[in-house]
Motif scaffolding. Structure first.
Motif, PDB file in Angstrom:
ATOM      1  N   TRP A 220      25.932  85.058 -32.661  1.00 46.33           N
ATOM      2  CA  TRP A 220      24.795  84.352 -33.247  1.00 46.33           C
ATOM      3  C   TRP A 220      24.833  84.414 -34.769  1.00 46.33           C
ATOM      4  O   TRP A 220      24.616  83.402 -35.452  1.00 46.33           O
ATOM      5  N   LEU A 221      25.131  85.582 -35.326  1.00 46.33           N
ATOM      6  CA  LEU A 221      25.153  85.726 -36.778  1.00 46.33           C
ATOM      7  C   LEU A 221      26.267  84.877 -37.396  1.00 46.33           C
ATOM      8  O   LEU A 221      26.079  84.270 -38.455  1.00 46.33           O
ATOM      9  N   HIS A 222      27.412  84.808 -36.721  1.00 47.60           N
ATOM     10  CA  HIS A 222      28.505  83.961 -37.200  1.00 47.60           C
ATOM     11  C   HIS A 222      28.061  82.492 -37.198  1.00 47.60           C
ATOM     12  O   HIS A 222      28.311  81.764 -38.163  1.00 47.60           O
ATOM     13  N   TRP A 223      27.390  82.084 -36.148  1.00 45.76           N
ATOM     14  CA  TRP A 223      26.897  80.711 -36.056  1.00 45.76           C
ATOM     15  C   TRP A 223      25.889  80.431 -37.161  1.00 45.76           C
ATOM     16  O   TRP A 223      25.920  79.367 -37.800  1.00 45.76           O
ATOM     17  N   TYR A 224      24.997  81.382 -37.429  1.00 49.16           N
ATOM     18  CA  TYR A 224      24.002  81.204 -38.491  1.00 49.16           C
ATOM     19  C   TYR A 224      24.688  81.038 -39.844  1.00 49.16           C
ATOM     20  O   TYR A 224      24.341  80.147 -40.633  1.00 49.16           O
ATOM     21  N   ASN A 225      25.660  81.873 -40.156  1.00 47.40           N
ATOM     22  CA  ASN A 225      26.305  81.849 -41.463  1.00 47.40           C
ATOM     23  C   ASN A 225      27.226  80.655 -41.669  1.00 47.40           C
ATOM     24  O   ASN A 225      27.309  80.106 -42.773  1.00 47.40           O
ATOM     25  N   TYR A 226      27.911  80.218 -40.599  1.00 51.95           N
ATOM     26  CA  TYR A 226      28.990  79.251 -40.782  1.00 51.95           C
ATOM     27  C   TYR A 226      28.758  77.877 -40.151  1.00 51.95           C
ATOM     28  O   TYR A 226      29.453  76.920 -40.491  1.00 51.95           O
ATOM     29  N   ASN A 236      22.676  72.213 -45.497  1.00 47.28           N
ATOM     30  CA  ASN A 236      24.003  72.826 -45.571  1.00 47.28           C
ATOM     31  C   ASN A 236      24.012  74.158 -44.825  1.00 47.28           C
ATOM     32  O   ASN A 236      22.961  74.682 -44.437  1.00 47.28           O
ATOM     33  N   THR A 237      25.194  74.728 -44.629  1.00 48.12           N
ATOM     34  CA  THR A 237      25.303  76.055 -44.027  1.00 48.12           C
ATOM     35  C   THR A 237      25.388  77.088 -45.147  1.00 48.12           C
ATOM     36  O   THR A 237      25.849  76.784 -46.258  1.00 48.12           O
ATOM     37  N   PRO A 238      24.953  78.326 -44.905  1.00 49.41           N
ATOM     38  CA  PRO A 238      25.079  79.355 -45.936  1.00 49.41           C
ATOM     39  C   PRO A 238      26.513  79.507 -46.454  1.00 49.41           C
ATOM     40  O   PRO A 238      26.731  79.654 -47.652  1.00 49.41           O
ATOM     41  N   ALA A 239      27.499  79.454 -45.556  1.00 51.09           N
ATOM     42  CA  ALA A 239      28.887  79.641 -45.970  1.00 51.09           C
ATOM     43  C   ALA A 239      29.344  78.574 -46.946  1.00 51.09           C
ATOM     44  O   ALA A 239      30.174  78.835 -47.824  1.00 51.09           O
ATOM     45  N   SER A 240      28.791  77.371 -46.827  1.00 49.36           N
ATOM     46  CA  SER A 240      29.222  76.282 -47.706  1.00 49.36           C
ATOM     47  C   SER A 240      28.790  76.518 -49.142  1.00 49.36           C
ATOM     48  O   SER A 240      29.297  75.879 -50.063  1.00 49.36           O
ATOM     49  N   ARG A 241      27.834  77.425 -49.343  1.00 49.55           N
ATOM     50  CA  ARG A 241      27.350  77.710 -50.702  1.00 49.55           C
ATOM     51  C   ARG A 241      27.951  78.988 -51.274  1.00 49.55           C
ATOM     52  O   ARG A 241      27.630  79.370 -52.395  1.00 49.55           O
ATOM     53  N   ALA A 242      28.768  79.658 -50.493  1.00 51.84           N
ATOM     54  CA  ALA A 242      29.407  80.880 -50.970  1.00 51.84           C
ATOM     55  C   ALA A 242      30.864  80.579 -51.337  1.00 51.84           C
ATOM     56  O   ALA A 242      31.374  79.491 -51.111  1.00 51.84           O
ATOM     57  N   THR A 243      31.543  81.599 -51.868  1.00 50.97           N
ATOM     58  CA  THR A 243      32.892  81.392 -52.398  1.00 50.97           C
ATOM     59  C   THR A 243      33.928  81.431 -51.299  1.00 50.97           C
ATOM     60  O   THR A 243      34.084  82.422 -50.620  1.00 50.97           O
ATOM     61  N   ASN A 244      34.673  80.315 -51.140  1.00 50.94           N
ATOM     62  CA  ASN A 244      35.843  80.284 -50.269  1.00 50.94           C
ATOM     63  C   ASN A 244      35.584  80.694 -48.822  1.00 50.94           C
ATOM     64  O   ASN A 244      36.426  81.304 -48.202  1.00 50.94           O
TER      65      ASN A 244
END
Length: 250
Positions: A220-226, A236-244
């Motif tokens: 679930w946490l992976h799905w939330y972040n990515y 957007n997804t959280p990962a899209s706003r972080a580095t790489n």
């Protein structure tokens, strides 16, 4: 022994009957009332603090790591065999005792203000040493994702006021910040994350044990972040706003 209303005998700040009658007769749709308030520069209810009526001041840090919100959410354990959602309230209540596997766990979360990227651990308590150790692991996790934590924002809980917390922040070159007393809205991003976590993972289905629920958490946490679109950052997804991160996790 009839139940009595909890409504107060006097409400001096209540809208007058005359104004209420005018509002009812006007028959203005909620969307129209909203548009009128906006045109005149007045705050709608959703933009105000319900307790004080003051406008909510929304903010967002410009880069990942500038500010990380940290908070703890208590979560009831699920005894083996299931809780009240599986067994019914009577048997579920009997299973709440610690001897039967009940009691509480503490969800410790560090959430980046800019990206909403979240790191969460399920720990047995919220003591000062536990909170400080969690911060060290969260710092390492964010660093592995290209994010350096500059500041952490917490409430005024005892564990965050202890020397242990301040020493850990100093060691990690993090500046500790604290919410205003009785103003949990200041840390609202992580509190909103915890509400999402409860709705979409913790209480999403009737689990038959704490182990079963905990096993479902990393996915679930992976799905939330990515993968989960976040309305607070334009879908957007959280990962899209972080580095790489987008290319490293599919």
């Amino acid at each position: 022994m009839n139940d009595r209303s909890s409504r107060p005998h006097h409400s001096p700040n209540r809208t007058s009957a005359e104004v209420e009658a005018l509002s009812v007769r006007a028959g203005v749709a909620p969307s129209t009332a909203h548009a009128i308030l906006r045109r005149h520069g007045l705050q709608v209810l959703a933009a105000c603090d319900r307790a004080t009526g003051e406008p909510i001041r929304r903010y967002e840090r410009t880069t990942p790591g500038e500010l990380v919100h940290v908070d703890v959410k208590k979560l009831g354990r699920i005894p083996d065999g299931g809780g009240h959602k599986v067994l019914g309230r009577a048997q579920g209540r009997a299973n709440q005792a610690r001897a039967a596997g009940g009691g509480y766990l503490c969800l410790h979360t560090a959430l980046d203000d800019h990206s909403r990227l979240a790191y969460t651990e399920t720990l047995p308590d919220e003591k000062a040493a536990t909170c400080a150790a969690f911060l060290r692991r969260a710092h390492a996790w964010f660093a592995s994702h290209g994010i350096t934590i500059e500041r952490v924002l917490t409430d005024n809980a005892w564990a965050y006021r202890k020397t242990t917390w301040h020493t850990t922040c100093t060691d990690l070159h993090i500046t500790p910040r604290f919410t205003r007393p009785w103003r949990p809205q200041t840390n609202g991003k992580v509190e909103r994350f915890h509400r999402t976590l409860l709705d979409e993972w913790a209480y999403h289905q009737p689990y038959t044990s704490q182990t079963q629920r905990q096993t479902a958490f990393p996915n679930w946490l992976h799905w939330y972040n990515y993968h989960r679109p976040h309305t607070g950052i334009g879908g957007n997804t959280p990962a899209s706003r972080a580095t790489n991160l987008t290319e490293r996790h599919i």
